[in-house]
Write an enzyme that holds these catalytic residues in place. Structure first.
Site, short mmCIF file in Angstrom:
data_model
loop_
_atom_site.label_atom_id
_atom_site.label_comp_id
_atom_site.label_asym_id
_atom_site.label_seq_id
_atom_site.Cartn_x
_atom_site.Cartn_y
_atom_site.Cartn_z
N ARG A 54 25.54 31.58 38.55
CA ARG A 54 25.81 32.84 37.84
C ARG A 54 26.74 33.68 38.70
O ARG A 54 27.09 33.30 39.82
CB ARG A 54 24.52 33.58 37.47
CG ARG A 54 23.32 33.45 38.35
CD ARG A 54 23.39 34.13 39.69
NE ARG A 54 23.85 35.50 39.59
CZ ARG A 54 24.47 36.12 40.56
NH1 ARG A 54 24.72 35.52 41.72
NH2 ARG A 54 24.86 37.37 40.44
N GLY A 55 27.12 34.85 38.13
CA GLY A 55 28.16 35.66 38.77
C GLY A 55 29.49 35.26 38.13
O GLY A 55 29.79 34.07 38.01
N ALA A 56 30.27 36.27 37.71
CA ALA A 56 31.46 36.00 36.89
C ALA A 56 32.41 34.97 37.52
O ALA A 56 32.75 33.96 36.87
CB ALA A 56 32.16 37.32 36.59
N GLN A 206 18.19 39.48 40.69
CA GLN A 206 19.27 38.90 41.50
C GLN A 206 19.40 39.61 42.85
O GLN A 206 19.81 39.00 43.84
CB GLN A 206 20.62 38.99 40.76
CG GLN A 206 20.75 38.07 39.56
CD GLN A 206 20.34 38.76 38.27
OE1 GLN A 206 19.51 39.67 38.27
NE2 GLN A 206 20.92 38.35 37.17
N ASP A 247 31.93 42.15 35.55
CA ASP A 247 32.05 40.95 34.72
C ASP A 247 33.25 41.02 33.79
O ASP A 247 33.77 39.99 33.36
CB ASP A 247 30.76 40.74 33.91
CG ASP A 247 29.66 40.25 34.82
OD1 ASP A 247 29.04 41.08 35.52
OD2 ASP A 247 29.45 39.02 34.89
N ASN A 257 29.10 45.46 34.08
CA ASN A 257 28.43 44.76 35.18
C ASN A 257 26.94 44.70 34.83
O ASN A 257 26.50 45.23 33.80
CB ASN A 257 28.68 45.48 36.50
CG ASN A 257 28.24 44.66 37.70
OD1 ASN A 257 28.58 43.48 37.81
ND2 ASN A 257 27.45 45.23 38.60
O1 MRU Z 1 23.80 37.87 35.05
P1 MRU Z 1 24.52 37.61 36.33
O2 MRU Z 1 23.61 37.37 37.48
O3 MRU Z 1 25.57 36.54 36.18
O4 MRU Z 1 25.29 38.98 36.61
C1 MRU Z 1 26.18 39.04 37.68
C2 MRU Z 1 26.80 40.37 37.88
O5 MRU Z 1 26.59 41.29 37.13
C3 MRU Z 1 27.78 40.46 39.00
O6 MRU Z 1 27.79 41.75 39.54
C4 MRU Z 1 29.18 40.13 38.46
O7 MRU Z 1 29.17 38.91 37.79
C5 MRU Z 1 30.19 40.09 39.54
S1 MRU Z 1 29.98 38.71 40.60
C6 MRU Z 1 31.18 38.72 41.78
#
Ligand code: MRU
Length: 357
Positions: A54-56, A206, A247, A257
């Site tokens: 996960r994470g964009a 997270q 995101d 985000n």
């Molecule tokens: O649902 P997730 O854990 O994928 O959410 C991630 C976030 O909101 C992060 O802050 C975002 O993706 C940036 S990651 C560099």
């Protein structure tokens, strides 16, 4: 040679020999370090949807490797260029549907498609090799972007500052240093002595499971707080800057985000604390005029009622609303830090110049 401070803790990589994408299963952290091998489009979809990866930026890299692996493994129906393109598009659409908010996922699949279209005349082996290189380029460019974001971000901070972050926008969410956590790693190298507060980030935790884990592992002074403690911590003068990832950033600077981010921005404004959004240029979606147009993913009620509890904690049948992201209005954002530089308001003018629109 890698610059990765957590290189033995690899978020996503390609095992080319086995034609597999290997991810660190983030649902098992912090207690277990388990790597999972993804072979099929279904494997990739499940891993992204369940937030094993996960994470964009990290899901963008996973999708890029995934498209390569799926095309390499495609059977007879992908014989001939038209067949391959059909398989590519079907797989791409499927993977993009796994998580709608992060723009990086769609952008990575579209970039891989452009590569396939450019290489239509090449023999299959050569085309696949170009796809592999394109996917590696997406990963390497992300790592380079994270390093630059770390440098620009650090220029906004001073030694000894207290920093607050939400969710996980670090090593586990991107390549190498991550985005919001990149200046923290840069500061660690330079001896800045930051004290970091990590929001636990309900409902999927997270912050508690991932940010606390990776910062502690890297030797950063990190303190875990519940989401509802941010106001108190700020009011006591313990936070001098808020750093969050993103995101999808709209053309006017509104930034989506992890849900809870916009509330922190409101608090930061109240207490006069700068609020910084950090992300690669690939997260800025110039086709999206404002935050109202960003699709917010809604997830299963069980994530709120039972997923991270030893016993279910909410009554069965209770109505649950579980949006995964929220949008911080651009008015509340002090600056947006990218690998290209630091954008200040008015963001629409700055982005228009950067993207030549
Ligand atoms: O649902 P997730 O854990 O994928 O959410 C991630 C976030 O909101 C992060 O802050 C975002 O993706 C940036 S990651 C560099």
């Amino acid at each position: 040679m890698t610059n990765d401070p957590l290189a033995d803790f690899r978020t996503v990589r390609l095992d080319d020999e086995a034609a597999e994408v290997v991810i660190l299963d983030q649902t098992r952290l912090p207690e277990e370090t388990v790597y999972v091998r993804l072979r099929t489009a279904e494997d990739m979809y499940e891993a992204i949807y369940r937030l094993r990866v996960r994470g964009a930026p990290a899901i963008g890299v996973t999708a890029a490797y995934g498209m390569y692996v799926c095309c390499r493994r495609a059977g007879a129906e992908a014989d001939g260029f038209d067949g391959l393109l059909r398989t590519f598009r079907r797989t791409g659409e499927y993977l993009v549907s796994s998580r709608p908010t992060a723009v990086n996922l769609k952008a990575a699949v579209e970039r891989m498609e452009r590569c396939v279209l450019r290489c239509g005349d090449l023999p299959r082996q050569e085309l696949l090799e170009r796809m592999r290189r394109e996917a590696e380029a997406i990963r390497d460019e992300d790592a380079a972007a994270c390093r630059r974001i770390g440098e620009y971000g650090l220029s906004l901070l001073r030694p000894g500052m207290g920093l607050l972050t939400h969710c996980n926008a670090g090593h586990l969410a991107a390549s190498e240093y991550g985005t919001a956590l990149a200046p923290i790693y840069a500061g660690l190298r330079e001896g800045y002595g930051f004290r970091v507060y990590a929001d636990e980030t309900r409902p999927l935790l997270q912050g508690a499971r991932l940010t606390a884990c990776e910062l502690q592992r890297a030797g950063v002074d990190v303190t875990l707080i519940c989401d509802n403690m941010a106001s108190l911590v700020m009011s006591r003068g313990r936070v001098q800057a808020v750093l969050v990832g993103c995101d999808r950033v709209a053309a006017n600077g509104d930034a989506a985000n992890k849900v809870g981010t916009s509330g922190l921005a409101v608090l930061a404004r109240h207490y006069g604390i700068p609020f910084y959004v950090l992300g690669p240029l690939s997260t800025i979606d110039m086709t999206c005029p404002s935050g109202e147009r960003i699709v917010i993913e809604e997830r299963a009620p069980e994530e709120v009622t039972e997923m991270w509890y030893a016993r279910r904690m909410a009554p069965r049948g209770v109505k649950v609303y579980n949006p995964a992201f929220d949008v911080t209005p651009h008015e509340l954002i002090t600056a947006i830090v990218t690998e290209r530089g630091i954008a200040r308001p008015p963001y629409d003018a700055c982005f228009a110049e950067w993207f030549g629109r």
